[in-house]
Design a protein around this motif. Structure first.
Motif, PDB file in Angstrom:
ATOM      1  N   HIS A   1      45.025  41.516  40.949  1.00 24.19           N
ATOM      2  CA  HIS A   1      43.803  42.097  40.364  1.00 24.19           C
ATOM      3  C   HIS A   1      43.161  41.122  39.360  1.00 24.19           C
ATOM      4  CE1 HIS A   1      44.783  46.125  41.968  1.00 24.19           C
ATOM      5  NE2 HIS A   1      46.030  45.832  41.654  1.00 24.19           N
TER       6      HIS A   1
ATOM      7  N   TYR B   1      40.115  48.486  35.429  1.00 22.85           N
ATOM      8  CA  TYR B   1      38.842  47.800  35.663  1.00 22.85           C
ATOM      9  C   TYR B   1      37.808  48.492  34.781  1.00 22.85           C
ATOM     10  CZ  TYR B   1      40.606  45.308  39.776  1.00 22.85           C
ATOM     11  OH  TYR B   1      41.299  44.466  40.619  1.00 22.85           O
TER      12      TYR B   1
ATOM     13  N   ALA C   1      40.547  42.490  36.876  1.00 22.21           N
ATOM     14  CA  ALA C   1      40.878  43.591  35.960  1.00 22.21           C
ATOM     15  C   ALA C   1      40.684  43.167  34.507  1.00 22.21           C
ATOM     16  CB  ALA C   1      42.314  44.040  36.184  1.00 22.21           C
ATOM     17  N   ARG C   2      40.385  44.152  33.646  1.00 30.43           N
ATOM     18  CA  ARG C   2      40.217  43.868  32.216  1.00 30.43           C
ATOM     19  C   ARG C   2      41.569  43.917  31.500  1.00 30.43           C
ATOM     20  NH1 ARG C   2      36.076  44.558  28.230  1.00 30.43           N
ATOM     21  NH2 ARG C   2      34.637  44.031  29.910  1.00 30.43           N
TER      22      ARG C   2
END
Length: 203
Positions: free
Chosen positions: A44, A95, A47-48
């Motif tokens: 990912h 996210y 992703a944050r």
């Protein structure tokens, strides 16, 4: 009795455009947990956050990964604790959807992502294994192997020396019963030794 999980289970929530991908899974300790987290980042890249919580005795951890302190890792760990789990890793990949959720919203989101995954998870008792080693005359090897099989023991190593030396493991609560049975069946000819280093296995 502490429980662990039979297999990884996932959940997914969309909250105000943010996507939360939760997972709970069995792990052996912090090193394997960190490996899973590194793999999630690889899967990912957009992703944050990848927040995680590990419940594994002295290796337990709660990581917010850039979320406000106490809004992710700690709530996730609390969910695991309430279920009497051990050797379990909870991860949530977030996210960011552009809308801030606030501290209370984040706590709820991370708690729910883990709780929903756990609802589908199969929980299994943790069986502690004990490793034993004994030496028997060659004439008793067949008898000993039959007794071990009947007791559900796992044979780890067999060495044919002056006597036959067998290393095996079985659930802790069954070890004493088996030793008593063997003492009687072997008529004192079974000698108990100190288990070999490196063979000890925890289930």
């Amino acid at each position: 009795m502490p429980l662990t999980l039979a297999a990884p289970v996932h959940s997914e929530l969309i909250i105000r455009k943010s996507r939360f991908i939760g997972c709970v899974q069995p792990v052996t300790g912090r090193a394997s947990a960190q490996k899973v987290v590194a793999e999630l980042w690889a899967q990912h890249p957009g992703a944050r956050h990848v927040c995680w919580a590990l419940l594994a005795g002295g290796q337990s951890a709660a990581v917010d990964d850039g979320e406000p302190s106490g809004t992710a890792g700690r709530p996730m760990l609390d969910v695991l604790r309430h279920q009497d789990l051990e050797g379990v890793l909870a991860t949530v990949v977030r996210y960011f959807g552009g809308v801030k959720l606030g501290a209370g919203g984040l706590v709820r989101a991370y708690t729910d992502a883990v709780a929903q995954a756990l609802l589908q998870a199969q929980k299994v008792p943790i069986v502690r294994l004990e490793t034993l080693r004994c030496a028997v005359p060659y004439a008793l090897e067949g008898l000993l192997r039959r007794e071990l099989e009947a007791a559900g023991a796992s044979l780890l190593q067999v060495t044919h020396e002056h006597d036959v030396v067998l290393d095996f493991s079985l659930p802790e609560d069954a070890a004493g019963v088996l030793q008593a049975r063997l003492a009687e069946a072997g008529q004192g000819r079974i000698v108990w030794l100190t288990p070999a280093e490196g063979l000890d296995q925890a289930g």
